[in-house]
Design an enzyme around this catalytic site. Sequence first.
Site, short mmCIF file in Angstrom:
data_model
loop_
_atom_site.label_atom_id
_atom_site.label_comp_id
_atom_site.label_asym_id
_atom_site.label_seq_id
_atom_site.Cartn_x
_atom_site.Cartn_y
_atom_site.Cartn_z
N ARG A 1 3.21 -3.52 15.33
CA ARG A 1 3.10 -4.70 14.45
C ARG A 1 3.98 -5.85 14.93
O ARG A 1 3.86 -6.96 14.43
CB ARG A 1 3.50 -4.35 13.02
CG ARG A 1 2.47 -3.53 12.27
CD ARG A 1 2.93 -3.31 10.85
NE ARG A 1 2.13 -2.29 10.19
CZ ARG A 1 1.14 -2.55 9.37
NH1 ARG A 1 0.81 -3.78 9.10
NH2 ARG A 1 0.47 -1.57 8.81
N ARG B 1 -10.21 -5.11 -2.57
CA ARG B 1 -9.69 -3.76 -2.29
C ARG B 1 -8.72 -3.32 -3.39
O ARG B 1 -8.73 -2.18 -3.82
CB ARG B 1 -9.02 -3.74 -0.91
CG ARG B 1 -8.58 -2.37 -0.45
CD ARG B 1 -8.18 -2.38 1.00
NE ARG B 1 -6.96 -3.13 1.23
CZ ARG B 1 -6.50 -3.45 2.44
NH1 ARG B 1 -7.18 -3.12 3.51
NH2 ARG B 1 -5.38 -4.10 2.58
#
Length: 192
Positions: A89, A128
């Site tokens: 990341r 979501r």
Amino acid sequence: MKYYILFGPPGAGKGTHAVAIAEKYNFKHLSTGELLRNEIAAGTELGIKAKKLIEAGSLVPDEVVEGMIESAFESIKGVNGFLLDGFPRTLAQAEALDKMLARKGEAISAVISIMIPDEIVKVRIAHRATVEGRADDASDEVINNRIRTYHSQTEPLIDFYKKAGKYHEVAGHPGTVEENQARVLRMVDGIV
């Protein structure tokens, strides 16, 4: 052994498309979140360390995540490669991954980047959150913070992997999940 990184902003469909990619090519999909949960459930030394940090509200440090990834590389057999989701990341993690693979005489094969615009990130994360009951993802403040974090910490990896000649980008929008998946798989077919 092949090593692929699945890249893109939150809500791009990485988890959804990873399943299809892993199935088609006999890759092991390594989600850092799933690895953490497995290590904790198994009560491994890494898992115990991670659990204490999470319970204290701290982030799990890079070396713990890197240890889990390396452990998975060593212990998982019978696959043609690995599909990393959620790692690296940051540039520091990308450099650590390169060193980890170099020790084995290996390297990242390619980065598969599924890109969507920020407006679609907001819509997908909010959706979501509703579908999965993730109240923490439902607020605009949290969603905007995730987008900012992606742009500041993760997006610099695009240039890192472009310079290495390993970056491949595909649109994760517009279209249905099936249309987007077909587009992703066509792109992967061209690089695997």
